[in-house]
Each structure stands twice: as structure tokens, then as C-alpha cells.
Design an enzyme around this catalytic site. Structure first.
Site, PDB file in Angstrom:
ATOM      1  N   ALA A   1       0.861  -1.175   0.000  1.00 11.85           N
ATOM      2  CA  ALA A   1       0.000   0.000   0.000  1.00 11.85           C
ATOM      3  C   ALA A   1       0.904   1.235   0.000  1.00 11.85           C
ATOM      4  O   ALA A   1       2.094   1.142   0.327  1.00 11.85           O
ATOM      5  CB  ALA A   1      -0.899  -0.010   1.224  1.00 11.85           C
TER       6      ALA A   1
ATOM      7  N   GLY B   1       0.662  -4.975   1.171  1.00 13.73           N
ATOM      8  CA  GLY B   1      -0.611  -5.040   0.456  1.00 13.73           C
ATOM      9  C   GLY B   1      -0.482  -5.754  -0.886  1.00 13.73           C
ATOM     10  O   GLY B   1      -1.454  -6.351  -1.371  1.00 13.73           O
TER      11      GLY B   1
ATOM     12  N   GLU C   1      -0.809  -9.263  -0.089  1.00 10.98           N
ATOM     13  CA  GLU C   1      -2.196  -9.521   0.305  1.00 10.98           C
ATOM     14  C   GLU C   1      -3.118  -9.601  -0.913  1.00 10.98           C
ATOM     15  O   GLU C   1      -3.996 -10.457  -0.976  1.00 10.98           O
ATOM     16  CB  GLU C   1      -2.664  -8.434   1.285  1.00 10.98           C
ATOM     17  CG  GLU C   1      -1.978  -8.574   2.639  1.00 10.98           C
ATOM     18  CD  GLU C   1      -2.272  -7.412   3.586  1.00 10.98           C
ATOM     19  OE1 GLU C   1      -2.060  -6.256   3.172  1.00 10.98           O
ATOM     20  OE2 GLU C   1      -2.710  -7.661   4.711  1.00 10.98           O
TER      21      GLU C   1
ATOM     22  N   GLU D   1       5.230  -5.096   7.077  1.00 14.03           N
ATOM     23  CA  GLU D   1       4.572  -3.979   7.782  1.00 14.03           C
ATOM     24  C   GLU D   1       5.179  -3.718   9.153  1.00 14.03           C
ATOM     25  O   GLU D   1       5.203  -2.585   9.633  1.00 14.03           O
ATOM     26  CB  GLU D   1       3.069  -4.254   7.924  1.00 14.03           C
ATOM     27  CG  GLU D   1       2.280  -4.195   6.613  1.00 14.03           C
ATOM     28  CD  GLU D   1       2.219  -5.529   5.882  1.00 14.03           C
ATOM     29  OE1 GLU D   1       3.043  -6.436   6.177  1.00 14.03           O
ATOM     30  OE2 GLU D   1       1.357  -5.667   5.011  1.00 14.03           O
TER      31      GLU D   1
HETATM   32  N1  DAK Z   1       4.605   3.192  -0.857  1.00 13.00           N
HETATM   33  C1  DAK Z   1       4.956   4.349  -1.449  1.00 13.00           C
HETATM   34  N2  DAK Z   1       6.029   4.475  -2.236  1.00 13.00           N
HETATM   35  C2  DAK Z   1       6.798   3.394  -2.414  1.00 13.00           C
HETATM   36  C3  DAK Z   1       6.504   2.155  -1.810  1.00 13.00           C
HETATM   37  C4  DAK Z   1       5.338   2.072  -1.003  1.00 13.00           C
HETATM   38  N3  DAK Z   1       4.919   0.928  -0.416  1.00 13.00           N
HETATM   39  N4  DAK Z   1       7.463   1.271  -2.171  1.00 13.00           N
HETATM   40  C5  DAK Z   1       8.311   1.934  -2.958  1.00 13.00           C
HETATM   41  N5  DAK Z   1       7.925   3.208  -3.107  1.00 13.00           N
HETATM   42  C6  DAK Z   1       8.573   4.264  -3.875  1.00 13.00           C
HETATM   43  C7  DAK Z   1       9.849   4.749  -3.199  1.00 13.00           C
HETATM   44  O1  DAK Z   1       9.558   5.672  -2.212  1.00 13.00           O
HETATM   45  C8  DAK Z   1      10.593   5.335  -4.375  1.00 13.00           C
HETATM   46  O2  DAK Z   1      10.054   6.592  -4.669  1.00 13.00           O
HETATM   47  P1  DAK Z   1      11.025   7.881  -4.932  1.00 13.00           P
HETATM   48  O3  DAK Z   1      11.909   7.966  -3.740  1.00 13.00           O
HETATM   49  O4  DAK Z   1      11.778   7.517  -6.193  1.00 13.00           O
HETATM   50  O5  DAK Z   1      10.083   9.014  -5.108  1.00 13.00           O
HETATM   51  C9  DAK Z   1      10.227   4.400  -5.502  1.00 13.00           C
HETATM   52  O6  DAK Z   1       9.012   3.759  -5.112  1.00 13.00           O
HETATM   53  C10 DAK Z   1      11.277   3.333  -5.748  1.00 13.00           C
HETATM   54  O7  DAK Z   1      11.502   2.666  -4.530  1.00 13.00           O
HETATM   55  P2  DAK Z   1      12.977   2.486  -3.888  1.00 13.00           P
HETATM   56  O8  DAK Z   1      13.889   3.578  -4.329  1.00 13.00           O
HETATM   57  O9  DAK Z   1      12.800   2.278  -2.449  1.00 13.00           O
HETATM   58  O10 DAK Z   1      13.424   1.150  -4.609  1.00 13.00           O
HETATM   59  P3  DAK Z   1      14.444   0.049  -4.070  1.00 13.00           P
HETATM   60  O11 DAK Z   1      14.640  -0.867  -5.209  1.00 13.00           O
HETATM   61  O12 DAK Z   1      15.649   0.695  -3.463  1.00 13.00           O
HETATM   62  O13 DAK Z   1      13.674  -0.707  -2.899  1.00 13.00           O
HETATM   63  C11 DAK Z   1      11.805  -1.843  -1.913  1.00 13.00           C
HETATM   64  C12 DAK Z   1      12.580  -1.469  -3.213  1.00 13.00           C
HETATM   65  C13 DAK Z   1      10.522  -2.554  -2.292  1.00 13.00           C
HETATM   66  C14 DAK Z   1      12.684  -2.793  -1.063  1.00 13.00           C
HETATM   67  C15 DAK Z   1      11.519  -0.536  -1.089  1.00 13.00           C
HETATM   68  O14 DAK Z   1      10.927   0.429  -1.965  1.00 13.00           O
HETATM   69  C16 DAK Z   1      10.588  -0.762   0.047  1.00 13.00           C
HETATM   70  O15 DAK Z   1      10.977  -1.269   1.124  1.00 13.00           O
HETATM   71  N6  DAK Z   1       9.321  -0.360  -0.118  1.00 13.00           N
HETATM   72  C17 DAK Z   1       8.318  -0.482   0.943  1.00 13.00           C
HETATM   73  C18 DAK Z   1       7.889  -1.918   1.139  1.00 13.00           C
HETATM   74  C19 DAK Z   1       6.860  -2.036   2.255  1.00 13.00           C
HETATM   75  O16 DAK Z   1       7.156  -1.707   3.429  1.00 13.00           O
HETATM   76  N7  DAK Z   1       5.663  -2.454   1.896  1.00 13.00           N
HETATM   77  C20 DAK Z   1       4.555  -2.570   2.869  1.00 13.00           C
HETATM   78  C21 DAK Z   1       3.806  -1.247   2.962  1.00 13.00           C
HETATM   79  S1  DAK Z   1       2.517  -1.265   4.149  1.00 13.00           S
HETATM   80  C22 DAK Z   1      -5.066  -1.712   4.140  1.00 13.00           C
HETATM   81  C23 DAK Z   1      -4.684  -2.327   2.970  1.00 13.00           C
HETATM   82  C24 DAK Z   1      -3.384  -2.668   2.770  1.00 13.00           C
HETATM   83  C25 DAK Z   1      -2.439  -2.353   3.707  1.00 13.00           C
HETATM   84  C26 DAK Z   1      -2.834  -1.766   4.874  1.00 13.00           C
HETATM   85  C27 DAK Z   1      -4.163  -1.432   5.108  1.00 13.00           C
HETATM   86  N8  DAK Z   1      -6.440  -1.302   4.394  1.00 13.00           N
HETATM   87  C28 DAK Z   1      -7.307  -1.289   3.243  1.00 13.00           C
HETATM   88  C29 DAK Z   1      -6.900  -0.931   5.653  1.00 13.00           C
HETATM   89  C30 DAK Z   1      -1.080  -2.648   3.410  1.00 13.00           C
HETATM   90  C31 DAK Z   1      -0.052  -1.992   3.999  1.00 13.00           C
HETATM   91  C32 DAK Z   1       1.253  -2.076   3.342  1.00 13.00           C
HETATM   92  O17 DAK Z   1       1.420  -2.626   2.285  1.00 13.00           O
END
Ligand code: DAK
Length: 262
Positions: free
Chosen positions: A70, A113, A116, A136
Site C-alpha cells: 500500500a 498489500g 495480500e 509492515e
Molecule cells: N509506498 C509508497 N512508495 C513506495 C513504496 C510504497 N509501499 N514502495 C516503494 N515506493 C517508492 C519509493 O519511495 C521510491 O520513490 P522515490 O523515492 O523515487 O520518489 C520508488 O518507489 C522506488 O523505490 P525504492 O527507491 O525504495 O526502490 P528500491 O529498489 O531501493 O527498494 C523496496 C525497493 C521494495 C525494497 C523498497 O521500496 C521498500 O521497502 N518499499 C516499501 C515496502 C513495504 O514496506 N511495503 C509494505 C507497505 S505497508 C489496508 C490495505 C493494505 C495495507 C494496509 C491497510 N487497508 C485497506 C486498511 C497494506 C499496507 C502495506 O502494504
């Protein structure tokens, strides 16, 4: 098809034979799933679901990434009340109500997400580069769209605890070993493999496919006794379909069945 007329910013949609294909397209953010993207995705899935020309759907993020979760930036500043009021889960949750099978074709990250949404799909084909995970915990929250429930049902308590409490990403082979996915293929083949599988399913009699999906999903919600009863009723219901008559007649006449999807 009305699908083409709808302006879409974050996904691309097309149809090949009886397969509806949806591709997440927000490459600058690794397909991070913001509310607008999710609305477009769910609306498009539902359009295919009610389109008689479609028998199965394929959902992919393309060649390099499925979805990195997400949109963290979008939700970072929200209050608990704002999150609850937005009720985005109501949109995400509609994926599990789709009648037709959805096959996820996954290369690269399927995190949070993204993982999921993949688990809401009915089958998963993964490329060798696929990286699943529920990270998360690393940003101070827990899975919010079914991760604690669906991963636990598939992988069991011990594995789900490990993966969700550590946030450790895992590769396609580990996902295959735990029964989360159907097959691993070279990245260049992921979409083609999912399409081939979808084509096979899309050519089966539609009512039987939809009721089989319904019955299988019921296994996750009910005790065995109730599930068996549910399955039996859906089985009997199919004797009201033209395709049951055609399928069984064709068997006896030693010819291929011609489905009416009715
Ligand atoms: N959200 C927003 N932007 C994201 C992102 C994300 N989840 N993942 C990557 N990006 C963005 C980065 O910020 C970056 O943007 P700029 O800095 O260029 O503007 C761009 O995408 C490229 O990412 P990276 O530079 O970080 O790329 P890397 O190859 O170095 O790293 C990575 C890739 C996947 C390891 C890293 O980006 C990362 O750790 N991303 C976050 C992964 C994460 O924590 N995912 C879980 C998020 S929480 C719900 C429904 C669903 C959910 C919750 C509630 N309801 C309906 C209630 C779900 C929650 C989640 O998914």
C-alpha cells in the site's frame, strides 16, 4: 466491451480470447497501491466478472514488479479516525467476492498489500525474481488487508508468525514450498504461463468453474461438515445448467462438449 471506454490512470486492461488481463501501472512507485489505483483495479475486475465474454482473469504488475505494498507516503500522516473513516478495506475486500477465478502473475516485489492482493487471487504464477513478504512490522504496523489471516491459513501458525513478526521477505521457492503459489517460471514466462492457465480455465463451463471456486473458498470459512453440505448443494445446483446436460451427453456420445456457459 465497455472496459476500453473507461479512463484508467493506474492500471492497463485488455482482453485476449476469454481472458481479462489487468496490469498494475504505477512504475514510479513500484506499483504502490494507493486508493485510486485500488478503485480502478477493483472496478475493472468487477467489470470482467460480469462480462459474459470473460471466463478467467490474470492480474500482473508486469515484467519487473508486482506491487511494493500500500502507498506508505499516502497513509503516513493519517490519524486512526481518518483511516477508519476512509474505509479503504471495503474496496480491497471486494476482490474476494469475485465469482470468476483470478490468476496473479508475479515478478519482483509482492510486499505488504501487494502480497495480500496476490493472496486474494485464486492461483499464483511466480517468476524467479518474485519476492513476497509482509514487512509492515518494519514501519510500525501489521498487515491490514488479510495478511495475518490468509498467510496463516496457507503456511500455518509457526511460519506466519515468523514471516509477519520479522517482516522477512521470501523468495518464490519458499512460497512454493509453503503452498502459497502454484508454479515458478523464468521471469520472461510468468505472464505467458498465467495466460495459458487462464485460457484452459476460461474454456471450461463457466457455471461449474464459478461454483467450484465458491466451494473451494468455503473450505477456509467453515467446519468440514458445513463445507461438505455446501459443496453438495452447489453440485446439485449444476444439474439445472445446460452445460451439465451437454457435458454428460457429450461424454456418452464420445465427442467434445460444446459449452453454452449457461
Ligand atoms: N509506498 C509508497 N512508495 C513506495 C513504496 C510504497 N509501499 N514502495 C516503494 N515506493 C517508492 C519509493 O519511495 C521510491 O520513490 P522515490 O523515492 O523515487 O520518489 C520508488 O518507489 C522506488 O523505490 P525504492 O527507491 O525504495 O526502490 P528500491 O529498489 O531501493 O527498494 C523496496 C525497493 C521494495 C525494497 C523498497 O521500496 C521498500 O521497502 N518499499 C516499501 C515496502 C513495504 O514496506 N511495503 C509494505 C507497505 S505497508 C489496508 C490495505 C493494505 C495495507 C494496509 C491497510 N487497508 C485497506 C486498511 C497494506 C499496507 C502495506 O502494504
Amino acid at each position: 466491451m465497455s472496459q476500453a471506454a473507461t479512463p484508467l490512470n493506474y492500471i492497463q486492461v485488455h482482453q485476449l480470447d476469454r481472458v481479462g488481463v489487468l496490469q498494475l501501472h504505477r512504475p514510479e512507485a513500484l506499483n504502490a497501491l494507493n486508493p485510486d489505483l485500488m478503485k480502478e483495479l477493483v472496478t475493472s475486475l468487477e467489470r470482467f466478472d460480469t462480462d459474459e465474454q470473460i471466463g478467467c482473469m490474470v492480474l500482473t504488475g508486469g515484467e519487473t514488479v508486482f506491487a511494493a505494498g500500500a502507498d506508505i507516503k499516502q497513509m503516513a500522516g493519517a490519524s486512526a479516525i481518518e483511516m477508519m473513516a476512509a474505509n479503504d478495506l471495503a474496496v480491497w475486500d471486494r476482490i474476494r467476492l469475485l465469482k470468476k477465478p483470478v490468476i496473479a502473475a508475479i515478478n519482483g516485489y509482492a510486499l505488504g498489500g501487494g502480497c495480500e492482493v496476490a493472496m486474494m487471487c485464486d492461483l499464483i504464477i511466480a517468476g524467479e525474481s518474485a519476492r513476497f513478504g509482509q514487512p509492515e512490522i518494519n514501519i510500525g504496523v501489521i498487515p491490514g488487508a488479510g495478511g495475518t489471516q490468509r498467510l496463516t491459513r496457507v503456511a500455518g501458525k509457526a511460519k506466519a508468525m515468523e514471516l509477519i513478526l520479522t517482516g522477512r521477505p521470501f523468495k518464490a521457492q519458499e512460497a512454493l514450498d509453503m503452498g502459497l503459489i502454484n508454479k515458478i517460471v523464468p521471469d520472461s514466462q510468468t505472464i505467458a504461463e498465467a495466460m495459458a492457465l487462464a485460457k484452459i480455465i476460461a474454456e471450461k463451463p463457466a457455471m461449474a468453474v464459478q461454483l467450484a471456486k465458491k466451494a473451494i473458498l468455503k473450505a477456509f470459512e467453515t467446519p468440514l461438515e458445513d463445507g461438505l453440505d455446501y459443496e453438495r448443494h452447489l453440485f446439485y445446483l449444476l444439474f439445472a445448467s445446460a452445460d451439465q446436460k451437454e457435458g454428460m451427453r457429450a461424454f456418452q456420445e464420445k465427442r467434445a462438449a460444446v459449452w453454452k456457459n449457461a
